[in-house]
Motif scaffolding. Structure first.
Motif, PDB file in Angstrom:
ATOM      1  N   ALA A 139       0.839  -1.202   0.000  1.00  0.00           N
ATOM      2  CA  ALA A 139       0.000   0.000   0.000  1.00  0.00           C
ATOM      3  C   ALA A 139       0.875   1.255   0.000  1.00  0.00           C
ATOM      4  N   ALA A 140       1.953   1.239   0.779  1.00  0.00           N
ATOM      5  CA  ALA A 140       2.863   2.391   0.813  1.00  0.00           C
ATOM      6  C   ALA A 140       3.554   2.579  -0.539  1.00  0.00           C
ATOM      7  N   ALA A 141       3.962   1.487  -1.165  1.00  0.00           N
ATOM      8  CA  ALA A 141       4.615   1.575  -2.480  1.00  0.00           C
ATOM      9  C   ALA A 141       3.640   2.084  -3.530  1.00  0.00           C
ATOM     10  N   THR A 142       2.392   1.628  -3.473  1.00  0.00           N
ATOM     11  CA  THR A 142       1.373   2.084  -4.414  1.00  0.00           C
ATOM     12  C   THR A 142       1.112   3.576  -4.233  1.00  0.00           C
ATOM     13  N   ALA A 143       1.026   4.012  -2.990  1.00  0.00           N
ATOM     14  CA  ALA A 143       0.830   5.441  -2.720  1.00  0.00           C
ATOM     15  C   ALA A 143       2.029   6.251  -3.213  1.00  0.00           C
ATOM     16  N   ARG A 144       3.216   5.710  -3.005  1.00  0.00           N
ATOM     17  CA  ARG A 144       4.443   6.385  -3.456  1.00  0.00           C
ATOM     18  C   ARG A 144       4.454   6.518  -4.978  1.00  0.00           C
ATOM     19  N   ALA A 145       4.037   5.466  -5.670  1.00  0.00           N
ATOM     20  CA  ALA A 145       4.037   5.476  -7.134  1.00  0.00           C
ATOM     21  C   ALA A 145       3.005   6.451  -7.689  1.00  0.00           C
ATOM     22  N   ALA A 146       1.892   6.616  -6.986  1.00  0.00           N
ATOM     23  CA  ALA A 146       0.805   7.455  -7.484  1.00  0.00           C
ATOM     24  C   ALA A 146       0.897   8.905  -7.023  1.00  0.00           C
ATOM     25  N   THR A 152      -4.617   9.628 -13.515  1.00  0.00           N
ATOM     26  CA  THR A 152      -4.200   9.078 -14.799  1.00  0.00           C
ATOM     27  C   THR A 152      -3.272   7.890 -14.614  1.00  0.00           C
ATOM     28  N   PHE A 153      -2.491   7.906 -13.523  1.00  0.00           N
ATOM     29  CA  PHE A 153      -1.589   6.785 -13.255  1.00  0.00           C
ATOM     30  C   PHE A 153      -2.377   5.530 -12.905  1.00  0.00           C
ATOM     31  N   LEU A 154      -3.442   5.720 -12.161  1.00  0.00           N
ATOM     32  CA  LEU A 154      -4.200   4.567 -11.688  1.00  0.00           C
ATOM     33  C   LEU A 154      -4.975   3.890 -12.807  1.00  0.00           C
ATOM     34  N   ARG A 155      -5.155   4.585 -13.922  1.00  0.00           N
ATOM     35  CA  ARG A 155      -5.832   3.997 -15.078  1.00  0.00           C
ATOM     36  C   ARG A 155      -4.781   3.390 -15.991  1.00  0.00           C
ATOM     37  N   THR A 156      -4.618   2.118 -15.928  1.00  0.00           N
ATOM     38  CA  THR A 156      -3.633   1.456 -16.790  1.00  0.00           C
ATOM     39  C   THR A 156      -4.375   0.717 -17.887  1.00  0.00           C
ATOM     40  N   GLU A 157      -4.234  -0.579 -17.937  1.00  0.00           N
ATOM     41  CA  GLU A 157      -4.845  -1.364 -18.995  1.00  0.00           C
ATOM     42  C   GLU A 157      -6.370  -1.313 -18.935  1.00  0.00           C
TER      43      GLU A 157
END
Length: 166
Positions: A139-146, A152-157
């Protein structure tokens, strides 16, 4: 397709050596290759001088040695280019912009690759609880990435599946 008889050397280069030994062996083979190629070039140009360049025979690399050199180069590159290096850099305070610049990419690509790595680490943890990322770490890595990118990042495939306004 059958594997050549030197496949054990290729396998050893990839899996059975610590990276420090891989680097030593790579340097050894690269130096041998450079020396043999230099001698061939000097002879071809007609400027080879045994007194200056030595009289030792410098045979070119064998096919097995070329395969080993290639395998070592690939394994070393994968090891030193490992996504966990980006993770540790982020934890130390390196910015996404700096990382993208350093690896000659764009931020969105770097963030997506990092997110994929974090997802894989979380999946690994689900199968082997002593490995990978826990749910909290993921969860921390996902928050860091976003962070700072917006949705727009959360919308991938799946972005094609989302309803469009209009």
């Amino acid at each position: 397709m059958t594997m050549p008889e030197h496949s054990n050397t290729w396998h050893d280069a990839r899996y059975d050596m610590p990276v420090s030994r891989q680097l030593e062996r790579y340097n050894e083979l690269a130096a041998k290759n450079a020396s043999a190629r230099a001698r061939i070039e000097l002879v071809a140009r007609g400027i080879y001088d045994p007194a200056r360049h030595g009289t030792d025979d410098r045979p070119p690399l064998t096919v097995a040695e070329h395969i080993e050199l290639l395998a070592l180069a690939e394994c070393i590159a994968r090891t030193v280019r490992h996504p966990s290096n980006i993770h540790h850099a982020l934890l130390a305070g390196v910015t996404w912009a700096d990382i993208a610049h350093i690896i000659d990419s764009d931020e969105l690509t770097v963030r997506r690759d990092y997110q994929q790595w974090a997802d894989d680490q979380y999946d690994l943890n689900q199968r082997y609880p002593d490995r990978g990322m826990t749910a909290d770490e993921h969860a921390a890595a996902t928050a860091r990435a976003a962070k700072g990118v917006g949705d727009t990042f959360l919308r991938t495939e799946t972005s094609t599946d989302l309803p469009h306004d209009q």
